[in-house]
Write a protein that holds these residues in place. Sequence first.
Motif, PDB file in Angstrom:
ATOM      1  N   GLU A 127      -7.009   4.402 -14.364  1.00 39.50           N
ATOM      2  CA  GLU A 127      -6.102   5.718 -14.598  1.00 39.50           C
ATOM      3  C   GLU A 127      -4.983   5.987 -13.671  1.00 39.50           C
ATOM      4  O   GLU A 127      -4.107   6.400 -13.803  1.00 39.50           O
ATOM      5  N   PHE A 128      -5.296   5.656 -12.094  1.00 39.32           N
ATOM      6  CA  PHE A 128      -4.527   5.952 -11.146  1.00 39.32           C
ATOM      7  C   PHE A 128      -3.186   5.230 -11.244  1.00 39.32           C
ATOM      8  O   PHE A 128      -1.981   5.881 -11.301  1.00 39.32           O
ATOM      9  N   ASP A 129      -3.318   3.774 -11.693  1.00 45.00           N
ATOM     10  CA  ASP A 129      -1.873   3.184 -11.713  1.00 45.00           C
ATOM     11  C   ASP A 129      -0.986   3.584 -12.939  1.00 45.00           C
ATOM     12  O   ASP A 129       0.079   3.837 -13.019  1.00 45.00           O
ATOM     13  N   ARG A 130      -1.927   3.909 -13.997  1.00 45.11           N
ATOM     14  CA  ARG A 130      -1.288   4.077 -15.140  1.00 45.11           C
ATOM     15  C   ARG A 130      -0.509   5.622 -15.117  1.00 45.11           C
ATOM     16  O   ARG A 130       0.513   5.599 -15.632  1.00 45.11           O
ATOM     17  N   ARG A 131      -1.241   6.331 -14.250  1.00 49.18           N
ATOM     18  CA  ARG A 131      -0.594   7.733 -14.087  1.00 49.18           C
ATOM     19  C   ARG A 131       0.771   7.542 -13.203  1.00 49.18           C
ATOM     20  O   ARG A 131       1.886   8.248 -13.538  1.00 49.18           O
ATOM     21  N   ARG A 132       0.620   6.800 -12.305  1.00 46.93           N
ATOM     22  CA  ARG A 132       2.081   6.834 -11.409  1.00 46.93           C
ATOM     23  C   ARG A 132       3.169   5.839 -12.295  1.00 46.93           C
ATOM     24  O   ARG A 132       4.191   6.259 -12.157  1.00 46.93           O
TER      25      ARG A 132
ATOM     26  N   MET B 267       4.711  14.404  -9.591  1.00 50.37           N
ATOM     27  CA  MET B 267       5.099  13.806  -8.624  1.00 50.37           C
ATOM     28  C   MET B 267       3.826  13.208  -7.908  1.00 50.37           C
ATOM     29  O   MET B 267       4.145  12.492  -6.595  1.00 50.37           O
ATOM     30  N   VAL B 268       2.907  13.632  -7.967  1.00 48.77           N
ATOM     31  CA  VAL B 268       1.622  13.482  -7.045  1.00 48.77           C
ATOM     32  C   VAL B 268       0.371  12.811  -7.886  1.00 48.77           C
ATOM     33  O   VAL B 268       0.516  12.925  -9.066  1.00 48.77           O
TER      34      VAL B 268
ATOM     35  N   ALA C 297       0.774  -1.200   0.066  1.00 50.83           N
ATOM     36  CA  ALA C 297       0.000  -0.037  -0.152  1.00 50.83           C
ATOM     37  C   ALA C 297       0.982   1.346  -0.039  1.00 50.83           C
ATOM     38  O   ALA C 297       1.701   1.474   0.803  1.00 50.83           O
ATOM     39  N   LEU C 298       0.679   2.140  -0.847  1.00 49.01           N
ATOM     40  CA  LEU C 298       1.455   3.431  -1.040  1.00 49.01           C
ATOM     41  C   LEU C 298       0.655   4.207  -0.622  1.00 49.01           C
ATOM     42  O   LEU C 298      -0.476   4.406  -0.124  1.00 49.01           O
ATOM     43  N   ALA C 299       1.454   5.744  -0.148  1.00 46.86           N
ATOM     44  CA  ALA C 299       0.702   6.687   0.461  1.00 46.86           C
ATOM     45  C   ALA C 299      -0.075   7.464  -0.758  1.00 46.86           C
ATOM     46  O   ALA C 299       0.164   7.170  -1.909  1.00 46.86           O
ATOM     47  N   ILE C 300      -0.988   8.285  -0.386  1.00 48.36           N
ATOM     48  CA  ILE C 300      -1.805   9.012  -1.235  1.00 48.36           C
ATOM     49  C   ILE C 300      -0.772  10.422  -1.072  1.00 48.36           C
ATOM     50  O   ILE C 300      -0.354  11.027  -0.200  1.00 48.36           O
ATOM     51  N   ARG C 301      -0.591  10.791  -2.396  1.00 50.76           N
ATOM     52  CA  ARG C 301       0.524  11.903  -2.594  1.00 50.76           C
ATOM     53  C   ARG C 301      -0.282  13.129  -3.144  1.00 50.76           C
ATOM     54  O   ARG C 301      -1.150  12.854  -4.181  1.00 50.76           O
ATOM     55  N   VAL C 302      -0.235  14.385  -2.399  1.00 45.43           N
ATOM     56  CA  VAL C 302      -0.946  15.430  -2.852  1.00 45.43           C
ATOM     57  C   VAL C 302      -0.136  16.504  -3.123  1.00 45.43           C
ATOM     58  O   VAL C 302       0.616  17.132  -2.036  1.00 45.43           O
ATOM     59  N   GLY C 303      -0.180  17.377  -4.128  1.00 48.66           N
ATOM     60  CA  GLY C 303       0.531  18.462  -4.350  1.00 48.66           C
ATOM     61  C   GLY C 303      -0.468  19.848  -4.056  1.00 48.66           C
ATOM     62  O   GLY C 303      -1.548  19.509  -4.251  1.00 48.66           O
TER      63      GLY C 303
END
Length: 330
Positions: free
Chosen positions: A263-268, A165-166, A50-56
């Motif tokens: 889309e989330f995984d694709r973006r990362r 990066m977020v 589980a990775l963190a939620i990254r917010v800019g």
Amino acid sequence: MSVDDLAAGVRADRRAVLARAITLVESRRPDHQMLAQELLLALTPAPDAALAIRVGITGVPGVGKSTTIEALGNHLIALGHKVAVLAVDPSSTRSGGSILGDKTRMGTLAVNPRAYIRPSPTSGTLGGVAKATRETIVLLEAAGFDVILVETVGVGQSEVTVANMVDTFAFLTLARTGDQLQGIKKGVLELADVVSVNKADGDHIVEARVAARELSSALRLIHPRGSLWRPPVLTMSALEGTGVPEFWDAIVRHQRTLQEAGEFDRRRQQQQVDWTWTMVRDAVLARVERSAGVRSIRDEVETAVRAGGLTPALAAKRLLDAFDATPAGD
Ligand code: GDP
């Protein structure tokens, strides 16, 4: 301290070790960088971890970023999260002081054991700061932080860098009547996933709502009907805390929408690939600049370009030819 000890200390969230590890990834000394890469490798999570939620979070100085992070951070801790705050401030590399990640402006969060605040590295280029920040995120995730807030000022390239990066990029703004939209660079609106008009309190509530409606229409042009995500425009008062939970809810909704669409995984994944090439570009450029052949003609070539005797294209070719002709490592 060995890499294994550092890794164990980071995993146990021992703050002194964590600070040391971050200093290591920020360092530009080649031996430190080698050690940092070993440490990052030792801490690299399993693909299904589980990775963190990254917010800019971006916005001009004075918009209320620190106040928002203080209110949001405390809200998140109340929800059971562990929150880390990082800053990307390329101007601090010139002034030597950071206007972001200032603990004095995040007083209650700074002393909360479930929070960790780290100001922007104060040396290096934006590329260097970005690299250190990305690597610091890996360390913080290993230490169990599950929300990472990355603060940046609304100037220059730093917004694009942070947006890359977020998972969710939030733009804070103020209600300025009349020329509201002219004051906002179109570029940042295009990057924004969530927009919030801050300081919606006292006499300013109505104008904040008007501004939010105007921004909403502007955003509808950027994200036409049928887009996967149409960024909401909220109003809030970071100072009073009103609208802050709703701000967070919008961020969670954004991530869920992306996740459900794959889309989330694709973006990362794309961010990882982009990061790889950014590092290649930086390393190649550093090699070119260090090369003896390039250094020996650099002044002469730059002088000729200034005087108009050499076009930039020809000058670039001469520099690269000089690099190609230099034996590797020289
Ligand atoms: P930053 O430079 O974007 O980090 O902005 P700060 O968080 O330091 O806030 C700048 C100033 O605006 C400070 O004096 C804050 O107290 C004030 N401020 C921040 N948020 C609000 C808000 O929601 N309402 C009001 N009235 N003032 C605020």
